[in-house]
Design an enzyme around this catalytic site. Structure first.
Site: not given
Ligand code: BV8
Ligand code: ZN
Length: 245
Positions: A64, A99, A101, A116, A145, A185, A187, A212, A229
């Site tokens: 990650y 996504n 991001d 997500h 933490c 974008g 699947s 695509p 996209a």
């Protein structure tokens, strides 16, 4: 075809979008299932699930931290900017993304639902402590933490984990009222996200796919724009600007 899609958007009453990793591909972020996808090198079962994290937290954290580095140093691409522009024009009501991001937000999108989670969020595995990060943690050592000393984890939804109920509820409400959805974008294999466009279709809404490649959604899409996209969204935006000028 692009002009038909632009017309459909202009005459829509409630236009929403669902995006996946493919819209960040042109920003240099690897997708999951494409040819150079993340899952080709790693198996999701080994990394993006609670059992993998419990078994080898350092291996999962290193993966990650590597992805965070890529995302935090990437720039939004034309697809992200086009969605933000369509929202600013009052056409796109809500952007639902799978996504993790933050490129949609960095391109200017305001109304974004992250199904997500987000790589910008780190949360405690024990207490409620959760916070945004500027930079990826340096791993090792394993991030702990400050409040209770337990192990921290990325603020994303792993396989087998529930999606944030409030976000999922809002996403279902959005597709219930939408009369047009652009699905770009993705699947369209991960549930429950992949079921959202079917709800729009079921009550007579228009489904537009931008990808695509063929996906399980292609057979029910009213329009399937086979392309990247960034390029396709830019074309749609140009048409809309032309019609409105
Ligand atoms: C849940 C966060 C249960 C972490 C992710 C069997 C059948 C049905 C379902 C299941 C099943 N077995 C297990 C399940 C459930 C599972 C699931 O759906 N599995 C699938 C794989 C079969 N789902 C879950 O576990 C979900 N939780 O169900 O909980 C539950 C229920 C009740 C109570 C308790 C528990 C959780 C799912 C979320 C998992 N987390 N990510 C992380 O990122 O590390 S999923 C992961 O896949 C990403 O988040 C991503 O968003 C998501 C979907 O991938 P895509 O975005 O579509 O990306 P992908 O690479 O697949 O595709 C890219 C596409 O872009 C391609 O089509 C490509 O052609 C296209 N493309 C490429 N370049 C471009 C482009 N398109 C446009 N332009 C380009 N330039
Ligand atoms: Zn804690």
């Amino acid at each position: 075809m692009v002009e038909d899609v632009a017309d459909a958007i202009l005459s829509s009453r409630y236009f929403v979008a669902l995006t996946g990793a493919g819209v960040s591909a042109e920003s240099g972020i690897p997708t999951f299932r494409g040819k150079d996808g993340l899952w080709n090198k790693y198996r999701p079962e080994e990394l993006a699930n609670p059992e993998a994290f419990a078994k080898d937290p350092e291996k999962v954290w290193r993966w990650y931290a590597w992805r965070m580095e890529k995302v935090f140093s990437a720039e939004p691409n034309k697809a992200h900017f086009a969605f933000a522009e369509l929202e600013k024009m009052g056409l796109l009501k809500t952007l639902i993304t799978q996504n993790v991001d933050d490129l949609h937000e960095r391109a200017g999108s305001k109304n974004v639902l992250h199904l997500h989670g987000s790589l910008r969020v780190v949360k405690c595995t024990t207490c409620k402590n959760s916070f945004e990060i500027e930079n990826p943690p340096a791993v090792p050592p394993l991030p702990k933490c400050e409040k209770c000393g337990s192990l921290l984890r990325p603020g994303v939804v792993w396989f087998g984990e529930m999606l944030p109920p409030d976000i999922l509820e809002r996403a279902f409400r959005e597709v219930e009222v939408a009369d047009l959805i652009i699905v770009a974008g993705t699947s369209a294999v991960v549930q429950p996200a992949a079921s959202l466009p079917l709800i729009v279709k079921r009550h007579g809404g228009i489904v537009i796919e931008i990808n695509p490649a063929e996906t399980p959604l292609s057979s029910i899409a009213d329009y399937s724009l086979r392309g990247k996209a960034g390029e396709v969204m830019e074309e749609i935006l140009q048409w809309i600007r032309k019609v409105l000028s």
